[in-house]
Write a protein that holds these residues in place. Structure first.
Motif, PDB file in Angstrom:
ATOM      1  N   VAL A 158       6.631  13.237  29.089  1.00 40.46           N
ATOM      2  CA  VAL A 158       6.499  12.864  27.676  1.00 40.46           C
ATOM      3  C   VAL A 158       5.138  13.289  27.140  1.00 40.46           C
ATOM      4  O   VAL A 158       4.099  12.962  27.719  1.00 40.46           O
ATOM      5  CB  VAL A 158       6.625  11.328  27.477  1.00 40.46           C
ATOM      6  N   LEU A 159       5.144  14.026  26.030  1.00 38.56           N
ATOM      7  CA  LEU A 159       3.894  14.361  25.349  1.00 38.56           C
ATOM      8  C   LEU A 159       3.596  13.263  24.346  1.00 38.56           C
ATOM      9  O   LEU A 159       4.431  12.955  23.493  1.00 38.56           O
ATOM     10  CB  LEU A 159       4.024  15.691  24.600  1.00 38.56           C
ATOM     11  N   GLU A 160       2.421  12.659  24.463  1.00 39.17           N
ATOM     12  CA  GLU A 160       2.011  11.640  23.494  1.00 39.17           C
ATOM     13  C   GLU A 160       1.004  12.211  22.501  1.00 39.17           C
ATOM     14  O   GLU A 160       0.738  11.617  21.469  1.00 39.17           O
ATOM     15  CB  GLU A 160       1.402  10.429  24.212  1.00 39.17           C
ATOM     16  N   SER A 161       0.417  13.353  22.845  1.00 31.75           N
ATOM     17  CA  SER A 161      -0.580  13.978  21.971  1.00 31.75           C
ATOM     18  C   SER A 161       0.074  14.403  20.665  1.00 31.75           C
ATOM     19  O   SER A 161       1.245  14.778  20.640  1.00 31.75           O
ATOM     20  CB  SER A 161      -1.158  15.228  22.634  1.00 31.75           C
ATOM     21  N   THR A 162      -0.713  14.373  19.590  1.00 33.11           N
ATOM     22  CA  THR A 162      -0.213  14.889  18.313  1.00 33.11           C
ATOM     23  C   THR A 162      -0.193  16.403  18.399  1.00 33.11           C
ATOM     24  O   THR A 162      -1.197  17.020  18.748  1.00 33.11           O
ATOM     25  CB  THR A 162      -1.149  14.451  17.178  1.00 33.11           C
ATOM     26  N   ILE A 163       0.958  16.988  18.090  1.00 30.96           N
ATOM     27  CA  ILE A 163       1.100  18.431  18.265  1.00 30.96           C
ATOM     28  C   ILE A 163       1.771  19.052  17.049  1.00 30.96           C
ATOM     29  O   ILE A 163       2.398  18.361  16.250  1.00 30.96           O
ATOM     30  CB  ILE A 163       1.936  18.748  19.526  1.00 30.96           C
ATOM     31  N   THR A 164       1.632  20.347  16.934  1.00 26.22           N
ATOM     32  CA  THR A 164       2.330  21.079  15.879  1.00 26.22           C
ATOM     33  C   THR A 164       3.836  20.887  16.051  1.00 26.22           C
ATOM     34  O   THR A 164       4.341  21.064  17.166  1.00 26.22           O
ATOM     35  CB  THR A 164       2.004  22.584  15.986  1.00 26.22           C
ATOM     36  N   PRO A 165       4.545  20.511  14.977  1.00 30.31           N
ATOM     37  CA  PRO A 165       5.999  20.372  15.086  1.00 30.31           C
ATOM     38  C   PRO A 165       6.640  21.617  15.685  1.00 30.31           C
ATOM     39  O   PRO A 165       6.359  22.739  15.263  1.00 30.31           O
ATOM     40  CB  PRO A 165       6.436  20.159  13.634  1.00 30.31           C
ATOM     41  N   GLY A 166       7.479  21.409  16.711  1.00 31.18           N
ATOM     42  CA  GLY A 166       8.119  22.522  17.414  1.00 31.18           C
ATOM     43  C   GLY A 166       7.546  22.753  18.803  1.00 31.18           C
ATOM     44  O   GLY A 166       8.131  23.460  19.608  1.00 31.18           O
ATOM     45  N   THR A 167       6.389  22.127  19.115  1.00 30.43           N
ATOM     46  CA  THR A 167       5.692  22.417  20.377  1.00 30.43           C
ATOM     47  C   THR A 167       6.432  21.908  21.623  1.00 30.43           C
ATOM     48  O   THR A 167       6.463  22.579  22.648  1.00 30.43           O
ATOM     49  CB  THR A 167       4.269  21.804  20.355  1.00 30.43           C
ATOM     50  N   THR A 168       7.023  20.720  21.542  1.00 26.18           N
ATOM     51  CA  THR A 168       7.658  20.131  22.739  1.00 26.18           C
ATOM     52  C   THR A 168       8.741  21.057  23.287  1.00 26.18           C
ATOM     53  O   THR A 168       8.787  21.354  24.480  1.00 26.18           O
ATOM     54  CB  THR A 168       8.286  18.758  22.411  1.00 26.18           C
ATOM     55  N   ASP A 169       9.604  21.529  22.367  1.00 26.77           N
ATOM     56  CA  ASP A 169      10.758  22.313  22.804  1.00 26.77           C
ATOM     57  C   ASP A 169      10.455  23.803  22.966  1.00 26.77           C
ATOM     58  O   ASP A 169      11.323  24.568  23.353  1.00 26.77           O
ATOM     59  CB  ASP A 169      11.913  22.118  21.806  1.00 26.77           C
ATOM     60  N   THR A 170       9.222  24.222  22.647  1.00 28.65           N
ATOM     61  CA  THR A 170       8.876  25.638  22.848  1.00 28.65           C
ATOM     62  C   THR A 170       7.771  25.761  23.895  1.00 28.65           C
ATOM     63  O   THR A 170       8.034  25.921  25.081  1.00 28.65           O
ATOM     64  CB  THR A 170       8.446  26.307  21.516  1.00 28.65           C
ATOM     65  N   LEU A 171       6.531  25.623  23.468  1.00 28.14           N
ATOM     66  CA  LEU A 171       5.381  25.816  24.359  1.00 28.14           C
ATOM     67  C   LEU A 171       5.435  24.909  25.596  1.00 28.14           C
ATOM     68  O   LEU A 171       5.316  25.382  26.735  1.00 28.14           O
ATOM     69  CB  LEU A 171       4.088  25.554  23.576  1.00 28.14           C
ATOM     70  N   ALA A 172       5.620  23.606  25.396  1.00 30.18           N
ATOM     71  CA  ALA A 172       5.606  22.672  26.526  1.00 30.18           C
ATOM     72  C   ALA A 172       6.756  22.973  27.485  1.00 30.18           C
ATOM     73  O   ALA A 172       6.572  23.050  28.705  1.00 30.18           O
ATOM     74  CB  ALA A 172       5.697  21.234  26.025  1.00 30.18           C
ATOM     75  N   ARG A 173       7.943  23.149  26.915  1.00 29.61           N
ATOM     76  CA  ARG A 173       9.121  23.436  27.734  1.00 29.61           C
ATOM     77  C   ARG A 173       8.913  24.707  28.570  1.00 29.61           C
ATOM     78  O   ARG A 173       9.177  24.732  29.771  1.00 29.61           O
ATOM     79  CB  ARG A 173      10.332  23.605  26.814  1.00 29.61           C
ATOM     80  N   GLN A 174       8.405  25.731  27.896  1.00 27.26           N
ATOM     81  CA  GLN A 174       8.183  27.032  28.535  1.00 27.26           C
ATOM     82  C   GLN A 174       7.258  26.929  29.750  1.00 27.26           C
ATOM     83  O   GLN A 174       7.567  27.412  30.831  1.00 27.26           O
ATOM     84  CB  GLN A 174       7.520  27.937  27.504  1.00 27.26           C
ATOM     85  N   ILE A 175       6.097  26.252  29.548  1.00 30.49           N
ATOM     86  CA  ILE A 175       5.117  26.123  30.642  1.00 30.49           C
ATOM     87  C   ILE A 175       5.712  25.319  31.795  1.00 30.49           C
ATOM     88  O   ILE A 175       5.585  25.695  32.963  1.00 30.49           O
ATOM     89  CB  ILE A 175       3.812  25.456  30.142  1.00 30.49           C
ATOM     90  N   LEU A 176       6.380  24.207  31.476  1.00 33.31           N
ATOM     91  CA  LEU A 176       6.951  23.348  32.522  1.00 33.31           C
ATOM     92  C   LEU A 176       8.011  24.116  33.324  1.00 33.31           C
ATOM     93  O   LEU A 176       8.065  24.023  34.553  1.00 33.31           O
ATOM     94  CB  LEU A 176       7.566  22.089  31.909  1.00 33.31           C
ATOM     95  N   GLU A 177       8.853  24.876  32.621  1.00 28.81           N
ATOM     96  CA  GLU A 177       9.912  25.629  33.317  1.00 28.81           C
ATOM     97  C   GLU A 177       9.325  26.742  34.181  1.00 28.81           C
ATOM     98  O   GLU A 177       9.742  26.957  35.312  1.00 28.81           O
ATOM     99  CB  GLU A 177      10.905  26.209  32.286  1.00 28.81           C
TER     100      GLU A 177
END
Length: 478
Positions: free
Chosen positions: A143-162
């Motif tokens: 879970v990301l709790e940080s305030t992020i640019t809308p769209g980040t969880t499903d793009t940047l974060a997902r990409q790095i984790l995968e």
């Protein structure tokens, strides 16, 4: 079988969340970890903190049940002590231990390197996500709790984790955004009592994140939505607050120009509360600081700029949100203008004057000095040739600025006293005491937080200037 079904099955087989990791031991991570550890639903909580030069000291402090946050934080130190003594919480620099956990939350700062070009600095956050990805196992929740640019969880974060884990989000592990909504000074209370926005990248992820946060809520309830809607909610709530502050700041500037008291006007507007027209009229002040309000507008702007959709908006017009930022960023400069005008009234100028700044933290009774409005105000004074001393009872140190704890030493011989933070101790100061310390016939007091009573000071020979005090700013000098 759909991806969400597959993930749902994996999570069901894994059983309830028992072990949690919290990355980032700051204003958000520390109270969150303590509250997770205090819940009987969870067995063990690990706080992850790098053993770096600047913040490695936190590890030992936390493992002794001592809080590294030094402002007033009701209940935090006691709770930390309790969960450490019970063996339910430990802070560690060993990120490989992430592999032991059921869920990991990341509360890492996301500043902007350049607001003008909407370039955020996600380096700390991506490092954190990378660390999680390296040790991610099937069935875990991130879970990301940080305030992020809308769209980040499903793009940047997902990409790095995968990339790092070789697993697929929404199929092998759950991923969600559940933004923090805390204010320093009431961290524990806010986490328990504010409603919690929870947005997963799919249904199974949302459900798992709801399971994580439900046990720590006392009054708050969970509001589930999509990850992107959660990201927008967080950036927008801070953007709205910034907008409301800018509105009252602009009104204060108008009231000064028109020779009236903004606080009278504010009380008048606020009296219409029952009609719901002005539900949240805030207070004007010397500027907006902190980590959130100063940059979340830009996350929202970037979210719409990087989305696939088309924006229909008046041509060649500033975003009202960005304009609000400009107004709030202007307030420390306005404090400088008030200071200059006051000095002119006693035939002095900034050059060669001694200025005492009261308050360096951006918020009262806290040690939080991230992006403080006092800094641009001080820079203007120093560049103008003034000698500047800074007092703050809570802030221990700040890069490049000496913070003095002895108020008498700071005020002694000052030509100007500028109140930049509404620390409760400043409300107890009196004109006689300050006049004795400055030793001046006419000392200037510039009030950026409506702390002093103008008449009492004016009758004691002070030259008063206050934000929004058009009724007093040109008073006859006694």
């Amino acid at each position: 079988m759909t991806m969400t079904d597959k993930l749902g099955l994996i999570l069901e087989n894994r059983g309830p969340i028992k072990k949690i990791g919290v990355l980032g031991m700051g204003y958000v991570g520390i109270p969150a970890a303590a509250l997770f550890a205090n819940s009987d639903k969870f067995d063990h909580i690990l706080g992850f903190q790098r053993d770096s030069k600047s913040s490695g000291y936190k590890i030992e402090m936390l493992n002794h049940g001592e809080s590294p946050l030094k402002g007033e934080e009701p209940g935090l130190e006691e709770l930390l002590k309790k969960v450490v003594d019970e063996g339910k919480f430990k802070c560690t620099p060993d990120f490989s231990r992430i592999s032991e956990l059921d869920a990991v939350t990341l509360a890492i700062q996301t500043p902007f390197s350049d607001p003008a070009s909407l370039q955020p600095d996600f380096s700390a956050l991506t490092d954190g996500i990378r660390n999680v990805g390296k040790y991610l196992k099937e069935g875990m929740l991130v879970v990301l709790e940080s305030t992020i640019t809308p769209g980040t969880t499903d793009t940047l974060a997902r990409q790095i984790l995968e990339e790092e884990s070789g697993l697929t989000a929404g199929e092998d592990f759950a991923l969600a955004h559940a933004p923090e909504r805390v204010m320093v000074g009431r961290l524990l209370k806010n986490i328990q009592e504010h409603d919690r926005i929870v947005g997963g990248i799919d249904e199974a992820s949302t459900k798992r994140a709801v399971e994580l946060y439900s046990p720590v809520l006392t009054k708050g309830k969970i509001i589930p939505m999509t990850a992107r809607a959660a990201e927008v909610t967080k950036t927008a709530e801070n953007t709205f607050r910034d907008l409301q502050i800018a509105a009252i700041n602009q009104l204060a500037l108008y009231c000064e120009a028109m020779g009236i008291n903004v606080y009278d006007v504010r009380a008048g507007i606020d009296s219409l509360k029952g009609e719901g027209i002005t539900r949240a009229i805030l207070y004007p002040g010397a500027g907006v600081g902190g980590h959130c309000l100063t940059k979340d507008t830009y996350h929202l702007e970037r979210g719409v700029a990087t989305s696939e959709g088309t924006l229909d908006y008046p041509e060649d017009t500033d975003s009202i949100f960005v304009l609000a930022r400009k107004v709030n960023d202007f307030m420390p400069k306005h404090m400088y203008h008030l200071t200059k005008e006051a000095l002119k009234r006693i035939d002095r100028e900034v050059k060669g004057s001694k200025v005492a700044i009261l308050g360096w933290a951006f918020i009262n009774d806290s040690d939080d000095a991230r992006n403080p409005p006092s800094e641009p105000y001080r820079d203007l004074l120093v560049n103008g040739g003034a000698e500047v001393l800074v007092h703050d009872p809570h802030v221990l140190n700040y890069p490049g600025v000496e913070i003095i704890k002895d108020l008498d030493k700071v005020v002694e011989g000052a030509d100007v006293i500028a109140i930049m933070t509404g620390h409760s101790g400043y409300f107890e100061l009196g004109p006689e005491q300050l006049k004795q310390l400055t030793g001046k016939e006419n000392t200037i007091i510039v009030d950026g937080r409506n702390v002093v009573d103008p008449d009492t000071y004016i009758s004691n020979g002070f030259v008063y200037k206050g934000i929004g005090r058009g009724d007093k700013n040109d008073h006859p000098i006694v």
